[in-house]
Enzyme design. Structure first.
Site, mmCIF file in Angstrom:
data_model
loop_
_atom_site.group_PDB
_atom_site.id
_atom_site.type_symbol
_atom_site.label_atom_id
_atom_site.label_comp_id
_atom_site.label_asym_id
_atom_site.label_seq_id
_atom_site.Cartn_x
_atom_site.Cartn_y
_atom_site.Cartn_z
ATOM 1 N N HIS A 40 -7.435 9.704 -2.646
ATOM 2 C CA HIS A 40 -6.943 9.643 -1.273
ATOM 3 C C HIS A 40 -7.896 10.305 -0.287
ATOM 4 O O HIS A 40 -8.122 9.805 0.818
ATOM 5 C CB HIS A 40 -5.557 10.292 -1.185
ATOM 6 C CG HIS A 40 -4.738 9.819 -0.043
ATOM 7 N ND1 HIS A 40 -3.356 9.803 -0.061
ATOM 8 C CD2 HIS A 40 -5.086 9.328 1.174
ATOM 9 C CE1 HIS A 40 -2.908 9.326 1.086
ATOM 10 N NE2 HIS A 40 -3.939 9.047 1.858
ATOM 11 N N LYS A 82 -2.371 6.126 -4.514
ATOM 12 C CA LYS A 82 -3.440 7.065 -4.181
ATOM 13 C C LYS A 82 -3.201 8.411 -4.859
ATOM 14 O O LYS A 82 -2.077 8.933 -4.851
ATOM 15 C CB LYS A 82 -3.538 7.257 -2.662
ATOM 16 C CG LYS A 82 -3.730 5.958 -1.890
ATOM 17 C CD LYS A 82 -3.841 6.194 -0.399
ATOM 18 C CE LYS A 82 -3.808 4.884 0.359
ATOM 19 N NZ LYS A 82 -2.455 4.307 0.442
ATOM 20 N N TYR A 124 3.157 10.046 0.911
ATOM 21 C CA TYR A 124 4.046 9.420 1.887
ATOM 22 C C TYR A 124 5.505 9.742 1.604
ATOM 23 O O TYR A 124 6.361 9.544 2.476
ATOM 24 C CB TYR A 124 3.864 7.901 1.905
ATOM 25 C CG TYR A 124 2.472 7.417 2.231
ATOM 26 C CD1 TYR A 124 1.501 8.267 2.780
ATOM 27 C CD2 TYR A 124 2.101 6.097 1.990
ATOM 28 C CE1 TYR A 124 0.229 7.820 3.068
ATOM 29 C CE2 TYR A 124 0.821 5.634 2.273
ATOM 30 C CZ TYR A 124 -0.111 6.499 2.810
ATOM 31 O OH TYR A 124 -1.378 6.044 3.088
ATOM 32 N N ASP A 178 0.847 -1.201 0.000
ATOM 33 C CA ASP A 178 0.000 0.000 0.000
ATOM 34 C C ASP A 178 0.879 1.247 0.000
ATOM 35 O O ASP A 178 1.701 1.441 0.908
ATOM 36 C CB ASP A 178 -0.914 0.012 1.228
ATOM 37 C CG ASP A 178 -1.873 1.190 1.185
ATOM 38 O OD1 ASP A 178 -2.874 1.105 0.456
ATOM 39 O OD2 ASP A 178 -1.601 2.199 1.878
#
Length: 355
Positions: A146, A112, A83, A78
């Site tokens: 997201h 995402k 990030y 994931d």
């Protein structure tokens, strides 16, 4: 209250055996990864029920953790642009492909669309292409919106308005973004599309315009925030719930009190099964029929988190965990900086006395 799924869940879940790479156990002996349940999504594609989450990993941590996870048998990775570790995640996957542990087709990779890429099709595609480039992939298995709200487009992940507030984009609705997501499927750049952090009202709005329904809704879910109503809502519409932060986000800056991983009830159940509290919390989600993406950067815990298919929680234990519900007080990921956006999904946090 719960119908306990057995160790080979039926209907939505079917077992599929992955290749079984060897890895060293704590005592140095070679072990093999176990098969794990696969969730059949509404698109007809299968998704492994347990994956490795990469949120809050530094780039170096992500490189090591994803290599480690794939070696232990994880096939669901994931990821997200925000990030800021997708290059390292991509390198880790390429390393494990190069050494023969897996081939690309055995990996299920989720990405995402970040909030700054809400816009016309070209903008949405640009967001996907950024992730594909960083991950060193030609397609994603699953691509999620997201959040149901957007930010002003630009290079900054969290753009600011002249008054110093978060620059929210209010002229593009998520239903318009979804139409662009559908085009990505038709272009075969992504195999499946879904959403993250959407509430039931927003999902209903999406379903009214969708020609491809969302395959999943990825949301925070653990015994302090069980998401019972949302889980039922999604299941009735053929949408798979994916639980992020299943351990309750220990160490996250928004957590000001002990989380479920430290709860005495969870520890008691763990002792009864001779398992770790994390294993209990992960197994809990699986028996609820949820896919789950625990995050760890510790090799031993990454291995432990995957080894949850050799025991079952009893019905009274499932009900004990359900009884830990804390309502809105249990939510850790709140994102109140964006609460001024009309599509902020957690309105209950803004209402005094709401549960």
């Amino acid at each position: 209250m719960f119908r306990i799924l057995d160790c080979q869940p039926r209907r939505l879940v079917r077992l599929k055996t992955f290749l079984k790479p060897s890895f060293a156990s704590q005592n140095g002996r070679s072990q093999s990864s176990e098969s794990q349940p696969m969730m059949r999504m509404n698109s007809g594609c299968d998704m492994p029920m347990i994956g490795i989450g990469t949120w809050k990993m530094t780039p170096c941590q992500a490189l090591d953790a994803v290599r480690c996870a794939i070696g232990f048998g994880y096939r669901h990775i994931d990821c997200a642009h925000v990030y800021q570790n997708e290059r390292e995640v991509g390198q880790a996957m390429q390393d494990k492909i190069a050494d023969g542990t897996v081939c690309r087709e055995q990996l299920f990779v989720t990405g995402k669309l970040w909030n700054t890429y809400h816009g016309c099709y070209e903008v949405v595609k640009q967001g996907l292409e950024k992730s594909l480039c960083d991950l060193k992939l030609s397609y994603l298995d699953l691509f999620l919106i997201h959040w149901p709200f957007g930010f002003e487009n630009g290079c900054e992940l969290f753009p600011k308005s002249p008054d110093g507030e978060l620059a929210l984009k209010k002229d593009i609705h998520f239903t318009n973004v979804w139409k662009s997501m559908e085009l990505l499927v038709h272009e075969r750049l992504v195999r499946n599309i879904g959403v993250s952090n959407f509430n039931s009202t927003q999902i209903d709005q999406l379903l009214q315009v969708a020609t491809i329904p969302p395959a999943v809704n990825q949301v925070e879910c653990h015994p302090y925030l069980n998401q019972v109503c949302l889980s039922t809502f999604c299941r009735e519409r053929g949408i798979q719930l994916v639980a992020y932060s299943p351990l309750g986000s220990p160490g996250y800056e928004n957590r000001t009190s002990p989380g479920p991983i430290d709860d005495p009830v969870v520890k008691c159940i763990a002792n009864n099964h001779k398992k770790t509290p994390a294993q209990i919390l992960i197994r809990y989600q699986i028996q609820r029929g949820h896919a789950v993406i625990p995050k760890s950067v510790n090799a031993e815990r990454i291995c432990q988190n995957f080894n949850v298919f050799d025991f079952c929680l009893m019905e009274h234990e499932m009900n004990q965990l359900l009884g830990l519900e804390k309502g809105k007080q249990g939510r850790v990921v709140q994102y109140t900086d964006a609460c001024a956006h009309p599509e902020y999904p957690f309105k209950e946090l803004l209402s005094e006395g709401a549960e």
